[in-house]
Design a protein around this motif. Structure first.
Motif, PDB file in Angstrom:
ATOM      1  N   MET A  59       3.497   5.354   7.380  1.00 22.51           N
ATOM      2  CA  MET A  59       2.825   5.303   6.086  1.00 22.51           C
ATOM      3  C   MET A  59       1.427   4.723   6.287  1.00 22.51           C
ATOM      4  O   MET A  59       1.235   3.766   7.042  1.00 22.51           O
ATOM      5  N   GLY A  60       0.461   5.307   5.614  1.00 21.72           N
ATOM      6  CA  GLY A  60      -0.908   4.818   5.726  1.00 21.72           C
ATOM      7  C   GLY A  60      -1.727   5.560   6.765  1.00 21.72           C
ATOM      8  O   GLY A  60      -2.909   5.322   6.926  1.00 21.72           O
TER       9      GLY A  60
ATOM     10  N   LEU B 174      -3.699   4.660   1.863  1.00 28.52           N
ATOM     11  CA  LEU B 174      -3.949   4.714   3.308  1.00 28.52           C
ATOM     12  C   LEU B 174      -4.196   3.316   3.859  1.00 28.52           C
ATOM     13  O   LEU B 174      -4.642   2.419   3.138  1.00 28.52           O
ATOM     14  N   ALA B 175      -3.893   3.149   5.127  1.00 31.69           N
ATOM     15  CA  ALA B 175      -4.082   1.840   5.749  1.00 31.69           C
ATOM     16  C   ALA B 175      -5.559   1.456   5.742  1.00 31.69           C
ATOM     17  O   ALA B 175      -6.426   2.316   5.856  1.00 31.69           O
TER      18      ALA B 175
END
Lengths: 480, 94
Positions: free
Chosen positions: A191-192, A236-237
């Protein structure tokens, strides 16, 4: 021309050096798509004229000296990811002719890099489920055995050589399970990592955009293009995490890698699948990887918590399909009737079941009992995976516990949901995971799942190519 | 089971979706199965575990909370329709 004959990098070289034009490549690909689609029901839409126009544009861009890292590569895009030119059905009869007003970031980036969208691949009812059996278009047939579902139409497109890359969504494991059932590699990024802008997510917390291809290196070619910050996706990271997360090529000496495996998870009821995994473990050990037994006891409870959260989010996300804000408006006498009829028009039986159960879970008296408890278990699942990945570099898990859905049988809904036992907990942990071919049961391929630390996608694709060729069972290539 | 039937009926009402009578019966039975299936999850000890609130912990959600002057003209220009000091929206029901 068989697309399975060349890795993505070699095909890009061939197109860039004019050995073959993008137009020729796509023209042939579209012919194959039309033929195979009749038998397997892979595409909801084949791009046709649009794909040929894209190919012409790519040839022109190459003519003026542009450097395109995916020049001419045919890509299939799952029908819950927006491409603002082709109809995006979302797995709903109500959206059959819907053309999205914008294009997903991942699709846009692939096209900027020279890839060509050749069609939209079939999905289940509102994109739900880890097979396509609930699709309003009918299921996608498994290319290895027509008695079974493919799991994911993108994986079926890759293994039959209709595209070189498939852009797919993965919420509870559809991408990874499809890769397993079709004998290809499928990466769910952490994720990210990849923008989800333009993905019609049923569960906002777990849905992710990933890539399916014939090898880890092919996946990496796409991942290098689609990943990275995007101002249109706030999930997003952060950029500082990217730098710290290890985009750097990892040390791939096999003896330096420790792979953890939870023995209990491999103790599966189907002896033939168990045997595939046992043999794979033996091969990896013989190949010099250090395998260490770890404890990962939370998987069954994680699956239950996953479904509680997922259904709650699905009900919330489906609320917008009321015929006014989104979705087709049904004939109705008043506003209440309009809502009710329009939702029914949009949501098929599986989507209705999930949305109604989700609404029940979020109701007074049930919220604390089910939803809050599930959110706490989500935390425990994250901790558990983080603990394990401190002890080892990678974690090995089955992808599936049984063969894909048989097309002549109607399985109980809980049996279908149970297929996510090894994939949904990984989605909860938010970690990257790859499904790679491990062996076969009869004609049917079986995949194995490797889970890595955050930002370890490059490592996963490299290890995939080291391990998969050892099987010598599939038209799967190692690094070129 | 009666509680579950009533609960399902309420969920259908709250969600505002058309469900046929036979389907509602089937869904009640399935909801019962689903809740039975969830039982082991309810028994899991979660003392000391916080609820997860964001999908992953690598998001940068923190920015300075400061008031900024919006450019009214720019906002009006971006709107599909603006007249007489109001944003125009289509009627919901003709």
């Amino acid at each position: 021309m068989d697309l399975r004959g060349k890795p993505v990098r070699k095909m890009v070289e061939a197109v860039s050096s004019k050995e073959v034009s993008a137009y020729q490549l796509i023209e042939k690909t579209l012919e194959n798509c039309a033929l195979v689609n009749e038998a397997l029901n892979i595409f909801s839409v084949i791009a046709g004229v649009d794909a040929l126009e894209q190919a012409r544009a790519i040839d022109k861009r190459l003519e003026v000296g542009e450097n395109l890292p995916l020049a001419g590569i045919p890509v299939a895009v799952k029908d819950d990811i927006f491409y603002g030119v082709l109809p995006t059905g979302l797995g709903s009869a109500a959206f059959k002719e819907f053309i999205p007003p914008y294009t997903a970031t991942a699709v846009e980036r692939l096209m900027d890099a020279g890839a060509i969208v050749i069609g939209k691949t079939n999905i289940g009812d509102m994109g739900l489920g880890s097979s396509t059996v609930s699709s309003p278009n009918g299921p996608t047939v498994n290319p290895w055995d027509a008695g079974y579902a493919a799991g994911s139409a993108g994986a079926a497109a890759v293994i039959t050589g209709l595209c070189m890359l498939a852009l797919e969504s993965d919420t509870g494991g559809a991408l990874r399970q499809g890769a397993s059932h079709c004998g290809v590699a499928g990466l769910r990024p952490g994720m990210g990592r990849v923008s989800r802008y333009g993905l019609n997510a049923d569960s906002s917390s777990f849905a992710q955009v990933g890539v399916t291809a014939l090898s880890g290196d092919d996946i990496l070619c796409a991942l290098e293009v689609i990943s990275g910050p995007d101002g249109r996706d706030a999930s997003l990271a952060a950029e500082d995490k990217w730098a710290a997360g290890g985009r750097v090529a990892p040390d791939l000496q096999s003896e330096s890698l420790t792979i953890g495996y939870p023995a209990a998870a491999f103790d599966l009821p189907e002896p033939e699948i168990r045997e595939v995994y046992e043999k794979a473990r033996e091969r990896y050990q013989a190949g010099g990887y250090r395998l260490t037994e770890i404890d990962l006891g939370l998987l069954p409870e994680a699956l239950r918590a996953y479904y509680v959260i997922c259904l709650a989010e699905t009900s919330s996300n489906h609320a917008r399909f009321d015929g006014i804000r989104f979705g087709r408006a049904a004939e109705a006498g008043d506003l209440e009737e309009l809502y009710a009829k329009s939702r029914r028009l949009t949501l098929g039986p599986e989507a209705r079941r999930r949305s109604i159960f989700g609404t029940y879970i979020l109701g007074k008296g049930h919220y604390d009992r089910y939803y809050r408890q599930a959110l706490k278990i989500w935390n425990l699942v994250r901790r558990e995976f983080n603990r394990v990945l401190k002890e080892c570099d990678l974690l090995m898990l089955p992808v599936v516990k049984a063969a894909p859905v048989r097309l002549d049988e109607e399985a109980n809904f809980l049996e279908n949901w149970g297929a996510d036992l090894f994939t949904a907990p990984v989605s909860m942990a938010g970690l990257p995971a790859i499904s790679l071919p491990a062996g076969q049961v009869g004609k049917m391929p079986v995949g194995l799942q490797l889970v890595g630390r955050p930002f370890s996608e490059k490592l996963l694709t490299a290890v995939c190519d080291r391990l998969a060729p050892e099987n010598k069972l599939f038209p799967h290539r190692g690094p070129s | 089971m009666e509680d579950i039937k009533a609960g399902l009926e309420k969920a259908v009402r709250v969600m505002k979706i058309e469900v046929e009578a036979g389907e509602q019966e089937k869904l009640s039975a399935e909801l019962d199965q689903f809740l039975q299936w969830l039982k082991p999850m309810l028994d899991l000890e979660t003392e000391g575990a916080d609820q997860v609130l964001v999908a992953h912990d690598r998001i940068s959600v923190v920015r300075k909370d400061e008031a900024r002057q919006a450019d009214q003209a720019e906002l009006q220009e971006a709107a599909p329709d603006f007249a007489g000091g109001f944003y125009q929206v289509p009627p919901i029901i003709e």
